[in-house]
Design an enzyme around this catalytic site. Structure first.
Site, mmCIF file in Angstrom:
data_model
loop_
_atom_site.group_PDB
_atom_site.id
_atom_site.type_symbol
_atom_site.label_atom_id
_atom_site.label_comp_id
_atom_site.label_asym_id
_atom_site.label_seq_id
_atom_site.Cartn_x
_atom_site.Cartn_y
_atom_site.Cartn_z
ATOM 1 N N LYS A 149 0.807 -1.228 0.000
ATOM 2 C CA LYS A 149 0.000 0.000 0.000
ATOM 3 C C LYS A 149 0.838 1.276 0.000
ATOM 4 O O LYS A 149 0.383 2.321 -0.486
ATOM 5 C CB LYS A 149 -0.931 0.012 1.201
ATOM 6 C CG LYS A 149 -2.088 -0.979 1.126
ATOM 7 C CD LYS A 149 -3.172 -0.495 0.188
ATOM 8 C CE LYS A 149 -4.428 -1.338 0.294
ATOM 9 N NZ LYS A 149 -5.517 -0.829 -0.563
ATOM 10 N N SER A 152 0.623 -10.137 -0.509
ATOM 11 C CA SER A 152 0.422 -8.687 -0.548
ATOM 12 C C SER A 152 0.634 -7.969 0.769
ATOM 13 O O SER A 152 0.782 -6.745 0.795
ATOM 14 C CB SER A 152 -0.985 -8.370 -1.075
ATOM 15 O OG SER A 152 -1.971 -8.975 -0.258
#
Length: 430
Positions: A76, A330
Site C-alpha cells: 500500500k 500482498s
C-alpha cells in the site's frame, strides 16, 4: 473479458485472447515506469522467493513476491506515496485524510511523514492494536469512530469538506493504480519468464496495476501472460461484476481476510480488470488459514489473511498454470492474537487438530481409558473437558471433550477408529 473500455483511455492497445484488440484504460507503461521512479524513494524492491512446496502442487516453478516484507508491511505504501507525491504545495498545506482499518492507513501515514504532510486517518473502534499503534507511530492523527468502515468513510468525507483536506483513496485512482502496478514491473524484472501471475483482489488497486503492466508488456513482447485474481468467498464482488459486465455490489460477510473485504469494485479498477484479468476465483477462510500455516512452516513467512489468498488458491487447486508462476503475498500485518486463532483454524482444517466429544458411562476409569487409547495411537491430548451437562446425555452418562493434535487426516481417522473398536462413539469437530 473483452469489450469497449469505459472512461478515459490512457493505456496501450493489447490483443485480448478471446476477442478483438481492446484498449486498456488507466495508466500506460510510461505512467507505471514514472511511478516506479517516484516510489523508489520509499518502497523497497521486495524479494521473489522460490516455493518448492507450491511447485510440487502446481507442477511448474512457483515464486512468491514478498510484499509482506515491504516497508509498513504491505504494498500500500506504493500507491499512497505515488498519489501524494503529485499533490500541489497548496494541497499539501491542507493535509490529507483517509479512512482505513489497516494497511492503507499505514501507507498514507508513512507517505505523509516522508512528504511532510499532515495526515488524519479515520478508523473503526475495533481496529487491531498493532495497526493502530503503527499508524500513530508514523505521525498521523488517528480518529476512532464506528464499529464498521461505514462510520470512518462518512467521517473522512465530512472532514474533507470541512477542512479542505485531500482524500487519499485506497484503490480507485489513476495514481494509486500506477503506484501499485510497480509490483508488476518488479516481477517482470525478477522473473522475465513468468507466464502466470496470481494476485489478491479487494477493491482492485493492486490487481488493476499488476494486470495492466503484465498485459501491456506481454503485448509488446509478443507473448501471453495469464493473470488470475483471488477474492475471499465472503467478499467477492468481482466474479459477479465481470459476469454482469457492470459493477455489482455484494453484502460482505465476516471473513478473516478483512484486508480485501470490499463490497464493490472501484470504477477505474473494474474498467481495467475486465480487460486484463483472465479469471477470478474465490477461497474460503479455512483454505486461507491453511495457506497461512503453510507459509509459516514451509516458507518461514508471516502473512496476513488477505495477503495469503493467492497461495490458498494454488493449494486448493484453483490455479491452472503451464509455466513459471508468480504468487503475490500482498501483506504481513497480522495481529498476533488473530494469528494464534488463524493457526488453530489452519491446524483444524488440515486435519492436524481435532476436537471430539465422547459420551461415557458415569463411572471411574473412563477418562483414563480413553486417554490411554489416544496415547497408544501416538496422538497428543492438549485440552480436556469432562461434564455431566452435555446435551442429549442420559442421566447415567457424562461427556468427555478432547482436543487432540494429530499428524493429519489419516492419523486423526486412525485415532477415531481405535476408539470405536473399544466401543466408544466419538463425535468430531475438525
Amino acid at each position: 473479458m473483452g469489450g469497449p473500455a469505459n472512461g478515459r483511455l490512457e493505456g496501450m492497445t493489447v490483443v485480448d485472447q478471446h476477442t478483438a484488440a481492446v484498449a486498456i484504460p488507466g495508466p500506460s507503461l510510461d505512467d507505471f515506469e514514472a511511478a516506479r521512479a517516484t516510489v523508489s524513494a520509499v518502497a523497497q524492491v521486495t524479494p521473489m522467493e522460490v516455493s518448492r512446496y507450491l511447485e510440487e502442487l502446481l507442477g511448474v516453478p512457483v515464486f512468491m513476491k514478498c510484499e509482506n516484507l515491504q516497508r509498513t508491511g504491505s504494498y500500500k505504501i506504493r500507491g499512497a506515496f505515488n498519489r501524494m507525491s503529485k499533490l500541489s504545495e497548496e494541497e499539501r498545506a491542507r493535509g490529507v485524510v483517509a479512512a482505513s482499518a489497516g494497511n492503507h492507513a499505514q501507507g498514507v501515514a508513512f507517505a505523509a511523514k516522508e512528504l511532510g504532510i499532515k495526515a488524519t486517518i479515520f478508523t473503526p473502534t475495533g481496529v487491531a492494536l498493532p495497526k493502530l499503534q503503527a499508524t500513530r507511530a508514523y505521525g498521523a492523527e488517528v480518529v476512532l469512530t464506528g464499529d464498521t468502515m461505514i462510520g470512518p468513510l462518512r467521517a473522512a468525507s465530512e472532514f474533507a469538506k470541512q477542512t479542505g483536506a485531500v482524500r487519499i483513496p485506497p484503490f480507485d485512482h489513476h495514481d494509486v493504480v500506477a503506484g501499485q502496478g510497480t509490483v508488476g514491473l518488479e516481477i517482470l524484472d525478477q522473473m522475465p519468464e513468468v507466464e502466470t501471475v496470481v494476485v489478491p483482489i479487494g477493491g482492485g488497486g493492486l490487481m488493476a496495476g499488476v494486470a495492466s503492466v503484465m498485459k501491456q508488456r506481454a503485448a509488446l513482447e509478443g507473448r501471453s501472460i495469464k493473470v488470475i485474481g483471488v477474492q475471499a468467498t465472503n467478499a467477492a464482488p468481482y466474479p459477479l461484476s465481470i459476469e454482469a459486465g457492470k459493477i455489482v455490489e455484494v453484502s460482505v460477510k465476516p471473513t478473516i481476510a478483512d484486508g480485501i473485504a470490499v463490497s464493490k469494485p472501484g470504477e477505474l479498477n473494474f474498467d481495467i480488470i475486465k480487460h486484463t484479468v483472465d479469471e477470478v476465483v474465490t477461497v474460503d477462510d479455512d483454505e486461507t488459514a491453511r495457506a497461512i500455516l503453510v507459509l509459516l512452516e514451509r516458507a518461514k513467512m508471516v502473512v496476513e489473511p488477505a495477503g495469503a489468498v493467492a497461495v490458498a488458491a494454488v493449494m486448493s487447486g484453483l490455479v491452472k498454470a503451464t509455466g513459471p508462476t508468480a504468487v503475490i503475498l500482498s501483506g504481513g500485518n497480522i495481529d498476533p492474537m488473530i494469528l494464534e486463532r488463524v493457526i488453530s483454524r489452519g491446524l483444524a482444517s488440515s486435519g492436524r487438530y481435532m476436537k471430539m466429544r465422547i459420551p461415557l458411562p458415569d463411572r471411574p476409569g473412563q477418562l483414563a481409558r480413553t486417554s490411554e487409547i489416544v496415547a497408544d495411537e501416538n496422538a497428543n491430548v492438549v485440552e480436556v473437558l469432562h461434564t455431566r451437562h452435555g446435551t442429549g446425555l442420559q442421566i447415567s452418562q457424562v461427556e468427555l471433550e478432547l482436543h487432540i493434535e494429530t499428524r493429519g487426516p489419516e492419523h486423526a481417522e486412525q485415532v477415531l477408529e481405535a476408539l470405536r473398536r473399544e466401543g466408544y462413539e466419538p463425535r468430531t469437530d475438525f
